[in-house]
Design an enzyme around this catalytic site. Structure first.
Site, PDB file in Angstrom:
ATOM      1  CG  ASP A 107       0.085  -0.559 -16.373  1.00  0.00           C
ATOM      2  OD1 ASP A 107      -0.737  -0.171 -17.224  1.00  0.00           O
ATOM      3  OD2 ASP A 107      -0.176  -1.415 -15.510  1.00  0.00           O
TER       4      ASP A 107
HETATM    5  C1  26A Z   1     -11.290  -1.362 -13.413  1.00  0.00           C
HETATM    6  N1  26A Z   1     -10.246  -2.328 -13.596  1.00  0.00           N
HETATM    7  C2  26A Z   1     -10.651  -3.607 -14.133  1.00  0.00           C
HETATM    8  C3  26A Z   1      -8.917  -2.010 -13.291  1.00  0.00           C
HETATM    9  C4  26A Z   1      -7.849  -2.910 -13.430  1.00  0.00           C
HETATM   10  C5  26A Z   1      -6.554  -2.441 -13.148  1.00  0.00           C
HETATM   11  N2  26A Z   1      -6.306  -1.182 -12.763  1.00  0.00           N
HETATM   12  C6  26A Z   1      -7.361  -0.369 -12.653  1.00  0.00           C
HETATM   13  N3  26A Z   1      -8.635  -0.753 -12.898  1.00  0.00           N
HETATM   14  N4  26A Z   1      -7.751  -4.224 -13.774  1.00  0.00           N
HETATM   15  C7  26A Z   1      -6.443  -4.546 -13.723  1.00  0.00           C
HETATM   16  N5  26A Z   1      -5.724  -3.480 -13.334  1.00  0.00           N
HETATM   17  C8  26A Z   1      -4.273  -3.377 -13.142  1.00  0.00           C
HETATM   18  O1  26A Z   1      -3.659  -3.466 -14.375  1.00  0.00           O
HETATM   19  C9  26A Z   1      -2.287  -3.734 -14.103  1.00  0.00           C
HETATM   20  C10 26A Z   1      -1.604  -4.292 -15.317  1.00  0.00           C
HETATM   21  O2  26A Z   1      -1.693  -3.420 -16.381  1.00  0.00           O
HETATM   22  C11 26A Z   1      -3.686  -4.487 -12.303  1.00  0.00           C
HETATM   23  O3  26A Z   1      -3.695  -4.134 -10.941  1.00  0.00           O
HETATM   24  C12 26A Z   1      -2.275  -4.652 -12.880  1.00  0.00           C
HETATM   25  O4  26A Z   1      -1.268  -4.237 -11.991  1.00  0.00           O
END
Ligand code: 26A
Ligand code: 26A
Length: 368
Positions: A323
């Site tokens: 990110d």
């Molecule tokens: C729909 N899902 C599974 C998700 C996520 C997500 N953000 C949005 N949708 N699953 C994990 N994360 C975020 O990814 C970040 C790391 O790349 C987490 O909150 C984490 O901060």
């Protein structure tokens, strides 16, 4: 003759000259030029042993939606492992990362939260870092959370979307939010949002294509290519830039029956897929952790950018590294910088984030 001299002599002519010299100058007067959409989540992050992965059937490096059998993990991380609460949500992290390298008031983000302490913490983090937040609030559902299981250099993400799952197109299309959409020049959408509201992604993609603005997405996680393929394929024509990592590239290839496992060939294939807006060519950017970054564009030679190695003692955790890469990449894109600078800035901010706990950046700010 330098610009100052020109200014002294010609007065009004100087603006034109400055624009030629600094493409960012064109944007610098504009607030909220970058608009983001995603799933706002609070991360509940802890370092554990691999026994936690085994207990919940998790891979060391992955992102999944929580099923009922995963639900006790949040309490377990809090009570047994002294978990930390951190602002998360992949696109939200990237938007905070973009704001890190941009002038104040450059970024605005939408998604759905509940009305609770977690939402307050997300608001506070975004405000502190200068990301404007325009959440839809679902008062009857708690704010989404993500269990982050750190084992060594790996991170496993288990997400209970809760309120984040209730984002609605009507919010995006409401007059005050759509005004922000019309004002923006760049859009960033997390692939993760494909599980929530494909119509909102389409609305942003269509708007960007019709007005020749820049639309950027992230593949976000392998499971999206597998289980949300139809939604992903429906928004693929809008991709001006598509970011991802090596495991997501592999998942995309498998879901689309590509014979190759070469990340470069997969990138080149995606770059050449049909586009909604033919005034912009597509750029595909795949990171590969400690390995080089691959950038493919149709009809151009693929470029491989080396990544400086980090030693184990420099790594705090890799949650949010991708990110952070996306964030600084976007920031430089908004500034009108070259692709090379976008990738270098992405790598720089990813590595700063790796040295912090969770998807966070160092303050006071470091300069790129
Ligand atoms: C729909 N899902 C599974 C998700 C996520 C997500 N953000 C949005 N949708 N699953 C994990 N994360 C975020 O990814 C970040 C790391 O790349 C987490 O909150 C984490 O901060
Ligand atoms: C895990 N190790 C040894 C790493 C990295 C890394 N850079 C150096 N060493 N893991 C991730 N990165 C950086 O984060 C970006 C997104 O994964 C790289 O810049 C990579 O492109």
């Amino acid at each position: 003759m330098n610009v100052d001299v020109v200014a002294a002599i010609t007065g009004s002519c100087v603006h034109y000259r400055l624009e030629l010299l600094d493409p960012y100058h064109k944007m610098s007067g504009k607030e909220y030029v970058l608009f983001g959409l995603g799933n706002p989540l609070l991360d509940i992050q802890a370092n554990t042993g691999t026994d936690v992965l085994e207990k919940y059937g998790l891979k060391a490096n992955d992102a999944i939606l929580a099923e009922d059998k995963h639900k006790p993990i949040y309490d377990e991380l809090m009570t047994k492992y002294d978990a930390k609460f951190l602002a998360g949500g992949a696109a939200q992290n990237a938007m905070r990362g973009a704001q890190y390298v941009l002038p104040p008031k450059s970024t605005v983000y939408v998604g759905c939260v509940g009305k609770d302490k977690f939402a307050e913490q997300l608001h506070a983090a975004n405000e502190r870092e200068g990301l404007r937040t325009e959440y839809l609030v679902d008062e009857s559902t708690p704010t989404g959370k993500c269990g982050v299981v750190i084992t060594g250099n790996n991170r496993s993400l288990v997400t209970d979307l809760a309120a984040a799952n209730n984002y609605k197109l009507e919010h995006l299309k409401s007059p005050e939010i759509w005004k922000l959409v019309e004002n923006a020049e760049f859009f960033y959408v997390g692939g993760f949002h494909l599980t929530v509201c494909v119509d909102a992604i389409k609305a942003l993609g269509e708007h960007a294509a019709e007005t020749n603005k820049t639309f950027v997405m992230n593949l976000s996680a392998p499971f999206l290519c597998q289980f949300f393929k139809d939604g992903m394929d429906a928004v693929t024509p809008y991709w001006d830039y598509i970011l991802g990592n090596e495991s997501e590239a592999a998942a995309w290839a498998e879901a689309h029956g590509l014979e190759t496992t070469s990340v470069q060939e997969i990138a080149e294939h995606i770059a050449a897929l049909p586009k909604a807006n033919n005034k912009r060519e597509r750029t595909v950017v795949f990171t590969q952790g400690a390995e080089s970054v691959i950038v493919a564009r149709p009809g151009k030679e693929t470029v491989v950018y080396p990544v400086p190695k980090l030693s184990d003692d420099e790594i705090v955790d890799t949650n949010g590294a991708g990110d952070a890469f996306a964030g600084a990449f976007l920031g430089m894109l908004v500034k009108g910088e070259s692709l090379e600078t976008c990738v270098e800035a992405g790598t720089w901010l990813a590595q700063l984030a790796i040295k912090e706990v969770g998807p966070s950046f160092p303050y006071p700010k470091h300069g790129f």
